[in-house]
Design an enzyme around this catalytic site. Structure first.
Site, mmCIF file in Angstrom:
data_model
loop_
_atom_site.group_PDB
_atom_site.id
_atom_site.type_symbol
_atom_site.label_atom_id
_atom_site.label_comp_id
_atom_site.label_asym_id
_atom_site.label_seq_id
_atom_site.Cartn_x
_atom_site.Cartn_y
_atom_site.Cartn_z
ATOM 1 N N SER A 155 16.848 53.149 10.809
ATOM 2 C CA SER A 155 16.682 51.783 10.300
ATOM 3 C C SER A 155 15.395 51.713 9.490
ATOM 4 O O SER A 155 14.456 52.488 9.729
ATOM 5 C CB SER A 155 16.578 50.817 11.488
ATOM 6 N N TYR A 208 13.333 48.225 19.763
ATOM 7 C CA TYR A 208 14.395 48.752 18.887
ATOM 8 C C TYR A 208 13.818 49.663 17.806
ATOM 9 O O TYR A 208 14.294 50.785 17.598
ATOM 10 C CB TYR A 208 15.123 47.560 18.256
HETATM 11 P P1 NAD Z 1 27.723 46.739 15.096
HETATM 12 O O1 NAD Z 1 27.485 45.771 16.178
HETATM 13 O O2 NAD Z 1 28.915 46.539 14.254
HETATM 14 O O3 NAD Z 1 27.792 48.207 15.647
HETATM 15 C C1 NAD Z 1 27.129 48.655 16.797
HETATM 16 C C2 NAD Z 1 28.178 49.195 17.755
HETATM 17 O O4 NAD Z 1 27.543 49.882 18.818
HETATM 18 C C3 NAD Z 1 29.013 48.122 18.411
HETATM 19 O O5 NAD Z 1 30.220 47.924 17.724
HETATM 20 C C4 NAD Z 1 29.247 48.616 19.831
HETATM 21 O O6 NAD Z 1 30.594 48.906 20.091
HETATM 22 C C5 NAD Z 1 28.448 49.899 19.884
HETATM 23 N N1 NAD Z 1 27.718 49.971 21.144
HETATM 24 C C6 NAD Z 1 26.628 49.244 21.517
HETATM 25 N N2 NAD Z 1 26.281 49.586 22.775
HETATM 26 C C7 NAD Z 1 27.153 50.537 23.186
HETATM 27 C C8 NAD Z 1 27.313 51.270 24.393
HETATM 28 N N3 NAD Z 1 26.496 51.123 25.459
HETATM 29 N N4 NAD Z 1 28.354 52.148 24.478
HETATM 30 C C9 NAD Z 1 29.203 52.307 23.444
HETATM 31 N N5 NAD Z 1 29.079 51.655 22.272
HETATM 32 C C10 NAD Z 1 28.079 50.777 22.168
HETATM 33 O O7 NAD Z 1 26.390 46.739 14.207
HETATM 34 P P2 NAD Z 1 25.882 47.617 12.951
HETATM 35 O O8 NAD Z 1 24.857 46.788 12.302
HETATM 36 O O9 NAD Z 1 26.997 48.166 12.157
HETATM 37 O O10 NAD Z 1 25.114 48.801 13.662
HETATM 38 C C11 NAD Z 1 25.360 50.172 13.404
HETATM 39 C C12 NAD Z 1 24.058 50.920 13.309
HETATM 40 O O11 NAD Z 1 23.329 50.471 12.161
HETATM 41 C C13 NAD Z 1 23.104 50.725 14.494
HETATM 42 O O12 NAD Z 1 22.535 51.973 14.829
HETATM 43 C C14 NAD Z 1 22.043 49.822 13.953
HETATM 44 O O13 NAD Z 1 20.810 50.012 14.602
HETATM 45 C C15 NAD Z 1 21.984 50.307 12.508
HETATM 46 N N6 NAD Z 1 21.319 49.374 11.603
HETATM 47 C C16 NAD Z 1 21.886 48.175 11.314
HETATM 48 C C17 NAD Z 1 21.229 47.315 10.450
HETATM 49 C C18 NAD Z 1 21.807 45.980 10.095
HETATM 50 O O14 NAD Z 1 21.106 45.188 9.439
HETATM 51 N N7 NAD Z 1 23.038 45.686 10.447
HETATM 52 C C19 NAD Z 1 19.983 47.673 9.911
HETATM 53 C C20 NAD Z 1 19.433 48.907 10.235
HETATM 54 C C21 NAD Z 1 20.116 49.750 11.086
#
Ligand code: NAD
Ligand code: MG
Length: 281
Positions: free
Chosen positions: A176, A189
């Site tokens: 991130s 985080y």
């Molecule tokens: P999202 O909620 O769609 O995806 C995260 C997924 O993680 C969830 O769908 C969930 O099923 C899974 N998850 C969480 N805890 C779990 C557990 N204990 N066991 C199994 N699965 C679990 O959100 P996203 O934004 O697509 O996130 C994906 C990645 O992108 C993450 O690593 C997040 O940190 C990173 N990210 C997102 C952003 C943003 O702005 N959306 C920014 C930087 C990084």
């Protein structure tokens, strides 16, 4: 003094559901043409039910790969993802369970391997975040949950997958922008996301001779269920970067395609920054 709220300080129980989001995130650009870059490959994607992981799953499928996705409990999102992958003419295995549990991680990798006969691409992507305005309110329970979800499974999944990976296979990790510039309201985080950078660099060096490449993506603000689930104020989400907008999953996933396929054959241990123009590298 205000009594600290019980664990965790958040809008709703995570994870969020993509099917409830308005507007719906863009999963893949309508004009994205696949060119067989991942033909015959099998990809294992954690958090592949929604958001960035779902978008990666659909892009990989359009590029010719079969997919296994791990998710916690969002069955509706996962089934929709499977439908999207079927529409691309590919198979999708759904693996629901808790990545905090090493036994589940081992079993999920095994199931993917027995179903498809191989694993070529591992995408570590699942995560949680709990927005906390005051450092003293980061409870030990929250700290543990954030680390146990966001970084421990990178070890569990990689350990289970490594004996099955061969020359040319790849691992892609999701960090991130907060790893690089910090985040005052997501300090636990952001710390896990920094750990993912160090993990990626270390593993890439270790696996270079085996010709298994390990890279990552460091997204900025992307419109996904994680955002809706963890922040109260979302109207201005993403407005403070040079492009003055949040990104769509469809703008992130093509980087995973690049890192998964032969086009990135001389790149390992690196991160691609997809964040609307914030200079952090
Ligand atoms: P999202 O909620 O769609 O995806 C995260 C997924 O993680 C969830 O769908 C969930 O099923 C899974 N998850 C969480 N805890 C779990 C557990 N204990 N066991 C199994 N699965 C679990 O959100 P996203 O934004 O697509 O996130 C994906 C990645 O992108 C993450 O690593 C997040 O940190 C990173 N990210 C997102 C952003 C943003 O702005 N959306 C920014 C930087 C990084
Ligand atoms: Mg989800």
């Amino acid at each position: 003094m205000e009594k600290p709220k019980k664990f965790p300080e958040q809008k709703q129980d995570l994870p969020g559901n993509e099917f409830q989001m308005k507007p719906q995130p863009e999963i893949i650009r309508e004009n994205y043409v696949g060119s067989g870059k991942l033909l015959g490959k099998v990809a294992f994607i954690t958090g592949g039910d929604s958001g960035i992981g779902r978008s990666v799953a659909v892009h990989f499928a359009r590029e010719g790969a079969n997919i296994a996705i791990v998710y916690l409990k969002e069955d509706k999102d996962a089934i929709e993802t499977r439908e999207l992958i079927k529409k691309e003419g590919r198979e999708c295995l759904l693996l629901s369970g808790d990545l905090k549990d090493e036994k589940f991680c081992k079993a999920a990798i095994k199931k993917c391997h027995t179903s498809f006969g191989k694993i070529n691409i591992v995408v570590n992507n699942a995560a949680v975040q709990f927005s906390t305005t005051d450092f003293e309110k980061v409870t030990t329970a929250q700290l543990q949950k954030t680390f146990e979800t966001n970084i421990y499974p990178y070890f569990y999944i990689t350990k289970a997958a490594l004996p099955l990976l061969k020359e040319g296979d790849t691992i892609i990790n999701t960090s991130s922008v907060t790893a690089y510039r910090g985040s005052e309201h997501l300090i636990d985080y952001a710390s896990t996301k920094g750990a993912i950078v160090s993990f990626t660099r270390s593993l890439s060096t270790m696996l270079a001779e085996k010709k298994i490449r390990v890279n990552g993506v460091a997204p900025g603000p992307i419109w996904t269920p994680l955002i809706v689930a963890s922040f109260d104020k979302i109207a201005d989400f993403g407005k403070d970067n040079p492009m003055k907008r949040a990104g769509q999953p469809s703008e992130v996933a093509p980087a995973y395609v690049f890192l998964a396929c032969e086009d990135s054959s001389y790149i390992t241990g690196q991160f691609i920054h997809i964040n609307g123009g914030e200079i952090v590298a």
